[in-house]
Motif scaffolding. Structure first.
Motif, PDB file in Angstrom:
ATOM      1  N   ASN A 156     -17.343  -9.416  -9.810  1.00 31.92           N
ATOM      2  CA  ASN A 156     -17.019  -9.265  -8.391  1.00 31.92           C
ATOM      3  C   ASN A 156     -15.545  -9.502  -8.077  1.00 31.92           C
ATOM      4  O   ASN A 156     -14.985  -8.815  -7.230  1.00 31.92           O
ATOM      5  CB  ASN A 156     -17.886 -10.198  -7.548  1.00 31.92           C
ATOM      6  N   ALA A 157     -14.920 -10.476  -8.720  1.00 31.96           N
ATOM      7  CA  ALA A 157     -13.513 -10.772  -8.424  1.00 31.96           C
ATOM      8  C   ALA A 157     -12.627  -9.570  -8.738  1.00 31.96           C
ATOM      9  O   ALA A 157     -11.733  -9.223  -7.965  1.00 31.96           O
ATOM     10  CB  ALA A 157     -13.044 -11.994  -9.211  1.00 31.96           C
ATOM     11  N   GLN A 158     -12.886  -8.913  -9.855  1.00 30.63           N
ATOM     12  CA  GLN A 158     -12.075  -7.766 -10.220  1.00 30.63           C
ATOM     13  C   GLN A 158     -12.365  -6.573  -9.302  1.00 30.63           C
ATOM     14  O   GLN A 158     -11.480  -5.785  -9.012  1.00 30.63           O
ATOM     15  CB  GLN A 158     -12.302  -7.377 -11.684  1.00 30.63           C
ATOM     16  N   ARG A 159     -13.592  -6.437  -8.836  1.00 30.17           N
ATOM     17  CA  ARG A 159     -13.929  -5.363  -7.895  1.00 30.17           C
ATOM     18  C   ARG A 159     -13.176  -5.573  -6.583  1.00 30.17           C
ATOM     19  O   ARG A 159     -12.669  -4.629  -5.997  1.00 30.17           O
ATOM     20  CB  ARG A 159     -15.424  -5.295  -7.636  1.00 30.17           C
ATOM     21  N   VAL A 160     -13.116  -6.809  -6.138  1.00 33.50           N
ATOM     22  CA  VAL A 160     -12.370  -7.115  -4.913  1.00 33.50           C
ATOM     23  C   VAL A 160     -10.886  -6.812  -5.128  1.00 33.50           C
ATOM     24  O   VAL A 160     -10.240  -6.208  -4.275  1.00 33.50           O
ATOM     25  CB  VAL A 160     -12.584  -8.588  -4.481  1.00 33.50           C
ATOM     26  N   ALA A 161     -10.365  -7.194  -6.287  1.00 29.43           N
ATOM     27  CA  ALA A 161      -8.963  -6.915  -6.590  1.00 29.43           C
ATOM     28  C   ALA A 161      -8.706  -5.403  -6.611  1.00 29.43           C
ATOM     29  O   ALA A 161      -7.678  -4.938  -6.123  1.00 29.43           O
ATOM     30  CB  ALA A 161      -8.575  -7.542  -7.927  1.00 29.43           C
ATOM     31  N   ALA A 162      -9.646  -4.633  -7.162  1.00 30.50           N
ATOM     32  CA  ALA A 162      -9.496  -3.177  -7.194  1.00 30.50           C
ATOM     33  C   ALA A 162      -9.499  -2.611  -5.778  1.00 30.50           C
ATOM     34  O   ALA A 162      -8.730  -1.705  -5.461  1.00 30.50           O
ATOM     35  CB  ALA A 162     -10.611  -2.548  -8.020  1.00 30.50           C
ATOM     36  N   ARG A 163     -10.343  -3.146  -4.929  1.00 31.20           N
ATOM     37  CA  ARG A 163     -10.372  -2.670  -3.543  1.00 31.20           C
ATOM     38  C   ARG A 163      -9.082  -3.016  -2.818  1.00 31.20           C
ATOM     39  O   ARG A 163      -8.545  -2.203  -2.065  1.00 31.20           O
ATOM     40  CB  ARG A 163     -11.583  -3.236  -2.808  1.00 31.20           C
ATOM     41  N   ILE A 164      -8.581  -4.208  -3.036  1.00 26.90           N
ATOM     42  CA  ILE A 164      -7.313  -4.606  -2.418  1.00 26.90           C
ATOM     43  C   ILE A 164      -6.189  -3.699  -2.913  1.00 26.90           C
ATOM     44  O   ILE A 164      -5.348  -3.242  -2.136  1.00 26.90           O
ATOM     45  CB  ILE A 164      -7.008  -6.092  -2.694  1.00 26.90           C
ATOM     46  N   ALA A 165      -6.184  -3.405  -4.225  1.00 26.29           N
ATOM     47  CA  ALA A 165      -5.163  -2.508  -4.776  1.00 26.29           C
ATOM     48  C   ALA A 165      -5.273  -1.121  -4.158  1.00 26.29           C
ATOM     49  O   ALA A 165      -4.263  -0.504  -3.817  1.00 26.29           O
ATOM     50  CB  ALA A 165      -5.303  -2.428  -6.293  1.00 26.29           C
ATOM     51  N   GLY A 166      -6.499  -0.638  -3.979  1.00 25.29           N
ATOM     52  CA  GLY A 166      -6.687   0.665  -3.350  1.00 25.29           C
ATOM     53  C   GLY A 166      -6.177   0.690  -1.925  1.00 25.29           C
ATOM     54  O   GLY A 166      -5.518   1.651  -1.494  1.00 25.29           O
ATOM     55  N   VAL A 167      -6.454  -0.366  -1.180  1.00 24.52           N
ATOM     56  CA  VAL A 167      -5.959  -0.453   0.200  1.00 24.52           C
ATOM     57  C   VAL A 167      -4.431  -0.518   0.199  1.00 24.52           C
ATOM     58  O   VAL A 167      -3.781   0.118   1.032  1.00 24.52           O
ATOM     59  CB  VAL A 167      -6.582  -1.665   0.936  1.00 24.52           C
ATOM     60  N   ALA A 168      -3.863  -1.265  -0.748  1.00 22.79           N
ATOM     61  CA  ALA A 168      -2.401  -1.360  -0.830  1.00 22.79           C
ATOM     62  C   ALA A 168      -1.792   0.019  -1.111  1.00 22.79           C
ATOM     63  O   ALA A 168      -0.766   0.387  -0.525  1.00 22.79           O
ATOM     64  CB  ALA A 168      -1.988  -2.363  -1.897  1.00 22.79           C
ATOM     65  N   ILE A 169      -2.411   0.787  -1.998  1.00 25.41           N
ATOM     66  CA  ILE A 169      -1.930   2.146  -2.274  1.00 25.41           C
ATOM     67  C   ILE A 169      -2.026   2.993  -1.029  1.00 25.41           C
ATOM     68  O   ILE A 169      -1.091   3.722  -0.679  1.00 25.41           O
ATOM     69  CB  ILE A 169      -2.726   2.779  -3.430  1.00 25.41           C
ATOM     70  N   ALA A 170      -3.169   2.895  -0.324  1.00 26.13           N
ATOM     71  CA  ALA A 170      -3.348   3.668   0.901  1.00 26.13           C
ATOM     72  C   ALA A 170      -2.278   3.312   1.938  1.00 26.13           C
ATOM     73  O   ALA A 170      -1.711   4.189   2.602  1.00 26.13           O
ATOM     74  CB  ALA A 170      -4.750   3.454   1.473  1.00 26.13           C
ATOM     75  N   LEU A 171      -1.989   2.024   2.070  1.00 21.88           N
ATOM     76  CA  LEU A 171      -0.955   1.599   3.019  1.00 21.88           C
ATOM     77  C   LEU A 171       0.428   2.094   2.608  1.00 21.88           C
ATOM     78  O   LEU A 171       1.230   2.471   3.447  1.00 21.88           O
ATOM     79  CB  LEU A 171      -0.969   0.078   3.170  1.00 21.88           C
ATOM     80  N   ALA A 172       0.676   2.092   1.293  1.00 21.96           N
ATOM     81  CA  ALA A 172       1.969   2.601   0.804  1.00 21.96           C
ATOM     82  C   ALA A 172       2.129   4.080   1.163  1.00 21.96           C
ATOM     83  O   ALA A 172       3.235   4.544   1.447  1.00 21.96           O
ATOM     84  CB  ALA A 172       2.081   2.415  -0.704  1.00 21.96           C
ATOM     85  N   GLY A 173       1.026   4.809   1.174  1.00 23.88           N
ATOM     86  CA  GLY A 173       1.079   6.207   1.602  1.00 23.88           C
ATOM     87  C   GLY A 173       1.195   6.349   3.092  1.00 23.88           C
ATOM     88  O   GLY A 173       1.835   7.286   3.596  1.00 23.88           O
ATOM     89  N   ALA A 174       0.591   5.429   3.838  1.00 25.51           N
ATOM     90  CA  ALA A 174       0.579   5.525   5.302  1.00 25.51           C
ATOM     91  C   ALA A 174       1.895   5.085   5.943  1.00 25.51           C
ATOM     92  O   ALA A 174       2.267   5.595   6.999  1.00 25.51           O
ATOM     93  CB  ALA A 174      -0.574   4.697   5.865  1.00 25.51           C
ATOM     94  N   VAL A 175       2.609   4.175   5.310  1.00 23.08           N
ATOM     95  CA  VAL A 175       3.845   3.651   5.897  1.00 23.08           C
ATOM     96  C   VAL A 175       4.857   4.754   6.197  1.00 23.08           C
ATOM     97  O   VAL A 175       5.408   4.802   7.311  1.00 23.08           O
ATOM     98  CB  VAL A 175       4.457   2.528   4.999  1.00 23.08           C
ATOM     99  N   PRO A 176       5.122   5.688   5.274  1.00 21.42           N
ATOM    100  CA  PRO A 176       6.084   6.751   5.609  1.00 21.42           C
ATOM    101  C   PRO A 176       5.600   7.625   6.772  1.00 21.42           C
ATOM    102  O   PRO A 176       6.420   8.202   7.491  1.00 21.42           O
ATOM    103  CB  PRO A 176       6.175   7.584   4.318  1.00 21.42           C
ATOM    104  N   LEU A 177       4.320   7.722   6.943  1.00 19.51           N
ATOM    105  CA  LEU A 177       3.776   8.530   8.043  1.00 19.51           C
ATOM    106  C   LEU A 177       4.035   7.889   9.393  1.00 19.51           C
ATOM    107  O   LEU A 177       4.176   8.583  10.399  1.00 19.51           O
ATOM    108  CB  LEU A 177       2.269   8.760   7.854  1.00 19.51           C
ATOM    109  N   ALA A 178       4.087   6.555   9.414  1.00 18.57           N
ATOM    110  CA  ALA A 178       4.283   5.830  10.667  1.00 18.57           C
ATOM    111  C   ALA A 178       5.752   5.846  11.096  1.00 18.57           C
ATOM    112  O   ALA A 178       6.047   5.631  12.271  1.00 18.57           O
ATOM    113  CB  ALA A 178       3.794   4.386  10.524  1.00 18.57           C
ATOM    114  N   GLY A 179       6.644   6.053  10.127  1.00 24.51           N
ATOM    115  CA  GLY A 179       8.076   5.958  10.376  1.00 24.51           C
ATOM    116  C   GLY A 179       8.618   7.102  11.099  1.00 24.51           C
ATOM    117  O   GLY A 179       9.437   7.220  11.871  1.00 24.51           O
TER     118      GLY A 179
END
Length: 191
Positions: free
Chosen positions: A168-191
């Motif tokens: 479970n800990a690694q699954r949570v880490a994978a989800r957090i990493a996925g959200v971080a990637i998604a945010l990295a893609g979304a940040v340029p869109l907000a600018g």
């Protein structure tokens, strides 16, 4: 041929490019192409996410999805080299990074053909951007081969990270990493 042999072969092929002493002086198309995907966080995150997602899909998708990405990216690269400009390509790339991050974060399960289509569309944007940035003195064929090889290595990195997901800990880490990637893609869109 097993996964370890393929991975070892790709890493071995990449080592001469990594050891090159004059990074930045790209008259060699293959070296310029190989280094290009590593020059932007958007490309790195997208390509690692493709490998990660493909491995979590399992079955044939583990190979077909990354292969679809690399193949369509090469087509996009050729389009970019020959001057075909996509409207809002940077926005498209940012959207693909966000989408791929969400697919990883929520462990989205789809058929192999749907997954290959999704990553193919993403790859078209990334490939066009790579191709459009072909250095003036670089050989186009070597350049495309170089960024394809780098992409395979980044996909294999995503595979490796996905293999680390135990418990479970690694699954949570994978989800957090996925959200971080998604945010990295979304940040340029907000600018």
């Amino acid at each position: 041929m097993n996964f370890r042999r393929v991975a070892a072969s790709l890493v071995a092929m990449a080592l001469p490019g990594i050891a090159h002493a004059h990074i930045g002086l790209h008259t060699d198309g293959a070296l310029a192409g190989f280094s290009h995907p590593f020059s932007g966080l958007d490309h790195i995150l997208a390509m690692i996410a493709v490998g990660f997602w493909a491995l979590t899909l399992g079955g044939k998708a583990q190979w077909i999805v990354p292969l679809a990405f690399v193949t369509v990216m090469a087509v996009g690269g050729a389009l970019g080299i020959y001057g075909l400009a996509f409207p809002m390509v940077e926005t498209g790339i940012a959207l693909t990074v966000a989408l791929l991050g969400l697919l990883v974060a929520f462990e989205v399960k789809v058929s192999t053909s749907v997954a290959a289509t999704v990553v193919g569309i993403c790859a078209l944007f990334h490939g066009q951007a790579h191709g459009a940035e072909l250095p003036a003195m670089a050989h186009a064929g070597g350049y495309v081969a170089g960024f394809m090889a780098a992409t395979v290595i980044l996909h294999l990195t995503g595979f490796g990270l996905a293999l680390l997901r135990f418990g479970n800990a690694q699954r949570v880490a994978a989800r957090i990493a996925g959200v971080a990637i998604a945010l990295a893609g979304a940040v340029p869109l907000a600018g």
